[in-house]
Every structure is written in C-alpha cells, then in structure tokens.
Motif scaffolding. Structure first.
Motif, mmCIF file in Angstrom:
data_model
loop_
_atom_site.group_PDB
_atom_site.id
_atom_site.type_symbol
_atom_site.label_atom_id
_atom_site.label_comp_id
_atom_site.label_asym_id
_atom_site.label_seq_id
_atom_site.Cartn_x
_atom_site.Cartn_y
_atom_site.Cartn_z
ATOM 1 N N TYR A 1 -14.018 17.109 -4.616
ATOM 2 C CA TYR A 1 -15.305 16.469 -4.241
ATOM 3 C C TYR A 1 -15.417 15.891 -2.926
ATOM 4 O O TYR A 1 -16.482 16.122 -2.171
ATOM 5 C CB TYR A 1 -15.365 15.403 -5.200
ATOM 6 C CG TYR A 1 -16.805 15.060 -5.576
ATOM 7 C CD1 TYR A 1 -17.644 15.694 -6.383
ATOM 8 C CD2 TYR A 1 -17.359 14.288 -4.586
ATOM 9 C CE1 TYR A 1 -18.774 15.380 -6.597
ATOM 10 C CE2 TYR A 1 -18.980 14.032 -4.777
ATOM 11 C CZ TYR A 1 -19.616 14.816 -5.943
ATOM 12 O OH TYR A 1 -20.854 14.465 -6.059
ATOM 13 N N SER B 1 -17.791 17.184 0.409
ATOM 14 C CA SER B 1 -18.972 16.539 0.611
ATOM 15 C C SER B 1 -18.753 16.411 2.281
ATOM 16 O O SER B 1 -19.646 16.321 2.944
ATOM 17 C CB SER B 1 -19.362 15.433 -0.229
ATOM 18 O OG SER B 1 -18.253 14.515 -0.099
ATOM 19 N N LYS C 1 -19.885 19.338 4.084
ATOM 20 C CA LYS C 1 -21.336 19.775 4.080
ATOM 21 C C LYS C 1 -21.811 18.414 5.361
ATOM 22 O O LYS C 1 -22.817 18.884 5.915
ATOM 23 C CB LYS C 1 -21.707 19.356 2.767
ATOM 24 C CG LYS C 1 -23.438 19.457 2.437
ATOM 25 C CD LYS C 1 -23.824 20.636 2.903
ATOM 26 C CE LYS C 1 -25.298 20.636 2.574
ATOM 27 N NZ LYS C 1 -26.273 21.457 3.364
ATOM 28 N N THR D 1 -22.742 18.763 -4.238
ATOM 29 C CA THR D 1 -22.199 18.582 -2.682
ATOM 30 C C THR D 1 -23.123 19.547 -1.660
ATOM 31 O O THR D 1 -23.361 19.382 -0.618
ATOM 32 C CB THR D 1 -20.995 18.589 -2.316
ATOM 33 O OG1 THR D 1 -20.609 19.996 -2.426
ATOM 34 C CG2 THR D 1 -20.005 17.743 -2.904
#
Ligand code: C2E
Ligand code: CA
Ligand code: CA
Ligand code: CA
Length: 280
Positions: free
Chosen positions: A96, A100, A103, A140
């Motif tokens: 996770y 993120s 991104k 995300t």
C-alpha cells in the motif's frame, strides 16, 4: 568422559535456552512493530544501462527499528514474519505504502518510475494477491504497469496451479513480475517458460567478483543472453564498482542496481538525491 558429556549437554541446553529466549523476545517485539509504527520503507534506485544512464525505477526495502531491539535487518526478521503469518499484514502495508509513494512521486515530479515490491511465497499461498493488488491500485490510483512484484524461485518451485493462476491474472492486469535472486535457488529453468515473467534479477553473488572472475563472467553473459531470448529485461543486483557497471553494459544488461549508484534511501533523501538531480 561422562562428566564431560554432561557439561556439553548443559552447555548445549543453555545455548538453546538462550536462543529460544532471544527468539521469543524477537517474536513479541515483531507483533507490536506495525501498530507501534516501527516499520519504514527505503527506496533503492534502479538505473537503465543503455542509452542515457537514467533512473527508471526503484526497489522498496523494509526497515524495522524496534523500541526494544534497535535496528533489526530484514534478513533476520522477514523469515520470522513468514513463520508467524505476520508477513500478511506487513506485506499488505508495504504494498500500500509503496504504491501510494510511487503515485505521489509521479504526480509531484512528473517522473514515471516503476516501483518494485518484494512478495513472499507465503503471501501467494495464504492470500488472494490478485484481489489485494487490484484494491491497492484502485485506492492509490497507480497504473498497474508501474508496479513490479519481485518473487523468488521459492514461489515458483511450488508448481501449484493456484500460484500460476494468480501470476497470470496479475500479468493480465498489467503488473510486471520479476524473478529475484536469480541463480541462487533451484536449478530447474523450466519455470522461466511456464510463468509469465517480465524481468530477471541476477543475484549479487554473481556480480561481486566481476569483471575478474572467469566463471562469473561466463555465467552472467550466458544468463543475459538467455533472458533476452526469453524476452526478459535483465537487472544486475549489487553493482558496486564502475568496472562492474561497464562490464555489464558491454553485455547489454538492461538495468543495474547497487551501491555504485546509490544505497537504499529514505523518502526525503530519494527525493533530494534522485528525483531532483540531473540523472534525467
Ligand atoms: P533482496 O530482495 O535481494 O534485496 C536486495 C538487498 O541487497 C537489500 O538488502 C539491499 O540493501 C542490498 N543491496 C543493494 N545494493 C547492494 C550492493 O551494492 N551491495 C551489497 N552488498 N548489498 C546491496 P536488505 O534491504 O537488507 O534486504 C534483504 C532482503 O530482505 C531482501 O533481499 C529481501 O529478500 C528481504 N526484504 C526486504 N524488504 C522486504 C519486503 O518488504 N518484503 C519481503 N517479503 N522481503 C523483503
Ligand atoms: Ca528483491
Ligand atoms: Ca535480490
Ligand atoms: Ca537476496
């Protein structure tokens, strides 16, 4: 001789006892690591070898600073996490945060790096990795093609249909799959054609003695030729010297990673040293 035997035995049980004690301290500390926010991620850049030597991606590596034990290396705590099943929540957390972060870097620096995340075989066996990856990519908003999952031969030797089906579904989503530590596991090469891999990472033990060692030279050049014939991109791990880097470039190795370019960096150092400098 009898006394000696008994001393040995007592010594032995005492060592085993200490070992068991150390182990249970490690276990209970690990149980709290996630909720105590003791885990963090570092990022090691991966560079293209051909054309301009630019950063094209990074590998995410887990770090643990325990309140009780201080810094513990992943080589020590990952196997324990796997045994305890803690690798499931921890692996989910890593995935996770890695996605993120990737991104956010794309949005803030306009730099479409791929992010490579290590996935343990336990995660494929005990979890639906396809659903997890789908959910993380959706949450995300990272495009699938920027995520690479690094798996070791131990994931593939299992030869289970369940794992093969997950890998195929992940590939169909657009996620890339890399075989990690190549050459150190089991000798069968048949999995290279059976599994939908896109990258091959040559283990650093084959790189260490380049460009002097004749056997390693032969092995590394053969691995690169074979990988390219199978349409796999090659990453050399543990590149520490300019001579190693040049030698690998001569063999048309696609990417390199290692202390020669950079150690794994925390978020702000990665931003300062890699994303905002003249590498690209
Ligand atoms: P790995 O996947 O083979 O990761 C590469 C290791 O090589 C890292 O060790 C990295 O710091 C080290 N390294 C990079 N460049 C060089 C170099 O030039 N020379 C030398 N001597 N070493 C270099 P690290 O961070 O200690 O991680 C060790 C292992 O722990 C990893 O090996 C991986 O198997 C495992 N690991 C780390 N993070 C995770 C994670 O999030 N999930 C899982 N399942 N495993 C992880
Ligand atoms: Ca790896
Ligand atoms: Ca590796
Ligand atoms: Ca390794």
């Amino acid at each position: 001789a009898k006394d000696h035997g008994r001393d040995c035995f007592q010594f032995y049980t005492s060592v085993m006892h200490q070992h068991a004690k150390a182990r249970s301290v490690l276990e209970s500390a690990l149980h709290k690591a996630l909720s105590n926010r003791e885990l963090s991620l570092v990022y090691q850049p991966i560079f293209a070898q051909l054309g301009s030597a630019e950063v094209v991606g990074c590998e995410v590596l887990l770090r643990w600073k325990s309140e009780l034990l201080g810094h513990v290396s992943p080589e020590q705590f990952i196997p324990v996490c796997e045994e305890l099943g803690l690798i499931l929540p921890i692996g989910e957390w890593v995935l996770y945060h890695a996605c993120s972060q990737a991104k956010a870097w794309q949005d803030n620096y306009g730099n479409p790096l791929f992010i490579a995340v290590n996935v343990s075989s336990i995660q494929f066996k005990r979890q639906d990795m396809v659903e997890l990856v789908k959910k993380v990519l959706r949450d995300t908003k990272l495009e699938a093609k920027y995520l690479t999952l690094e798996i070791t031969e131990s994931v593939l030797v299992d030869n289970s249909d369940k794992i093969l089906a997950q890998l195929k579904a992940l590939r169909a989503l657009g996620v890339e799959l890399a075989i990690d530590d190549f050459g150190t596991g089991y000798s069968s090469l048949s999995y290279l054609k059976r599994f939908p891999l896109s990258k091959l990472k040559i283990d650093r033990t084959f790189i260490r003695d380049l460009p002097e060692d004749e056997e390693d030279k032969a092995l590394v050049s053969a691995i690169i030729l074979m990988a390219h014939k199978l349409n796999l991109k090659v990453i050399a791990e543990g590149v520490e010297t300019p001579a190693q880097c040049m030698f690998l470039k001569g063999l048309l190795c696609d990417m390199t990673q290692g202390y020669f370019h950079s150690k794994p960096l925390n978020q702000s150092d990665f931003e300062e040293n890699i994303l905002t400098t003249a590498y690209h």
